[in-house]
Each structure stands twice: as C-alpha cells, then as structure tokens.
Motif scaffolding. Structure first.
Motif, PDB file in Angstrom:
ATOM      1  N   UNK A   4      54.438 -66.338  99.060  1.00  0.00           N
ATOM      2  CA  UNK A   4      53.249 -65.507  99.198  1.00  0.00           C
ATOM      3  C   UNK A   4      52.117 -65.994  98.295  1.00  0.00           C
ATOM      4  N   UNK A   5      51.998 -67.306  98.145  1.00  0.00           N
ATOM      5  CA  UNK A   5      50.976 -67.900  97.301  1.00  0.00           C
ATOM      6  C   UNK A   5      51.061 -67.427  95.858  1.00  0.00           C
ATOM      7  N   UNK A   6      52.197 -66.888  95.463  1.00  0.00           N
ATOM      8  CA  UNK A   6      52.382 -66.431  94.102  1.00  0.00           C
ATOM      9  C   UNK A   6      52.747 -67.573  93.181  1.00  0.00           C
ATOM     10  N   UNK A   7      52.726 -67.269  91.913  1.00  0.00           N
ATOM     11  CA  UNK A   7      53.067 -68.267  90.921  1.00  0.00           C
ATOM     12  C   UNK A   7      53.541 -67.565  89.656  1.00  0.00           C
ATOM     13  N   UNK A   8      54.059 -68.369  88.750  1.00  0.00           N
ATOM     14  CA  UNK A   8      54.487 -67.882  87.448  1.00  0.00           C
ATOM     15  C   UNK A   8      53.486 -68.394  86.426  1.00  0.00           C
ATOM     16  N   UNK A   9      53.005 -67.513  85.590  1.00  0.00           N
ATOM     17  CA  UNK A   9      52.077 -67.872  84.527  1.00  0.00           C
ATOM     18  C   UNK A   9      52.853 -67.879  83.218  1.00  0.00           C
ATOM     19  N   UNK A  80      44.380 -55.838  86.988  1.00  0.00           N
ATOM     20  CA  UNK A  80      44.165 -54.560  87.665  1.00  0.00           C
ATOM     21  C   UNK A  80      45.330 -54.212  88.600  1.00  0.00           C
ATOM     22  N   UNK A  81      46.553 -54.519  88.156  1.00  0.00           N
ATOM     23  CA  UNK A  81      47.733 -54.197  88.945  1.00  0.00           C
ATOM     24  C   UNK A  81      48.935 -54.001  88.033  1.00  0.00           C
ATOM     25  N   UNK A  82      49.802 -53.099  88.408  1.00  0.00           N
ATOM     26  CA  UNK A  82      51.036 -52.896  87.657  1.00  0.00           C
ATOM     27  C   UNK A  82      52.184 -53.661  88.309  1.00  0.00           C
ATOM     28  N   UNK A  83      51.910 -54.359  89.394  1.00  0.00           N
ATOM     29  CA  UNK A  83      52.956 -55.056  90.133  1.00  0.00           C
ATOM     30  C   UNK A  83      53.393 -56.375  89.528  1.00  0.00           C
ATOM     31  N   UNK A 131      55.995 -57.485  95.788  1.00  0.00           N
ATOM     32  CA  UNK A 131      55.991 -57.156  97.223  1.00  0.00           C
ATOM     33  C   UNK A 131      55.927 -55.658  97.453  1.00  0.00           C
ATOM     34  N   UNK A 132      56.666 -54.912  96.640  1.00  0.00           N
ATOM     35  CA  UNK A 132      56.662 -53.448  96.758  1.00  0.00           C
ATOM     36  C   UNK A 132      55.297 -52.869  96.412  1.00  0.00           C
TER      37      UNK A 132
END
Length: 135
Positions: A4-9, A80-83, A131-132
């Motif tokens: 999902x175009x995500x990554x780890x920082x 701006x997200x808790x996800x 995802x949730x």
C-alpha cells in the motif's frame, strides 16, 4: 515491492541499526509484504518525512533522548493519524526504556538483539493497524 505504498521510517542517529533492520526484513518478509525503509538522521528530518507521507511503522533508534514524550507527540501530530505504530529500539543488556505512563505516545519497544520473527510480526501488525485506521 511495497505494501500500500507504505514504508518503515527509522530514526537512526549515528548508529546504523537500519542496515540490520532492512536485512532482516528482506530475509523474512514474504515478497508481497516487502517494504521500503527510509532512514532519518535527525528528529526534524523524521518529522518532515512523516508529515509528507505517514509510514506504517516508526522505529526510534540512536538513544533515548529521541524518545521524549514531547518529541514523539510531535511525530504523531505531524502525521495527523493514530494509525502509525511507533516503537523505540533498546538493548536487552542495558534497557533504556521508560515506564509506559511516562511516554504514552510510544506503542512499545523493540529489543536488540533483534529476532527476525519478532520484527516480522511487528511489521505485519503495523500494516494491519494502519489498514484498520484507513478503512
């Protein structure tokens, strides 16, 4: 290649832990869950990157000075997200973690030496959490 175009920082101030993390992920994650690891050399760089595109996992390495409640809160506010899952990397022989009530912004701690199964589980949990929140 990415989920999902995500990554780890990884906030890695002068410790080069990201190479071990990236290597373990390449060895253990299934191809469809492989992800990019972005390394920030400073807290400001990490906040800037996270604000541009929130990762699904942030690993704070390089010393507990980076883990203050105020700084971790700045990261969450920038995204701006808790996800997003935020963990701090520490050593098993010299733990330098805070009590959870001292830093409620952290989701947990990743303890070295890193276990590939634990790291894989953490990454998969962070992906599922994001995802949730996205749905």
């Amino acid at each position: 290649m990415t989920h999902s175009n995500g990554y780890i920082l990884v906030l890695d101030q002068h410790s080069n832990h990201f190479r071990l993390i990236e290597s373990l992920l390449d060895q253990t994650l299934p191809d469809h869950q492989r992800c990019h690891v972005y390394v920030a050399d400073s807290f400001e760089q990490a906040v800037h990157r996270a604000a541009q595109l929130p990762p699904y996992l942030i690993i704070l390495a390089g010393g507990n000075q980076s883990w203050s409640q105020t700084l971790v809160r700045r990261l969450r506010q920038a995204m701006n997200t808790a996800g997003v899952t935020i963990v701090a990397l520490t050593d098993s022989n010299a733990p330098s973690w805070f009590y959870q009530e001292e830093n409620p912004e952290l989701d947990g701690f990743l303890v070295r030496p890193l276990n590939p199964d634990v790291l894989t589980s953490l990454v998969q949990s962070a992906m599922a959490k994001q995802s949730c929140w996205a749905s």
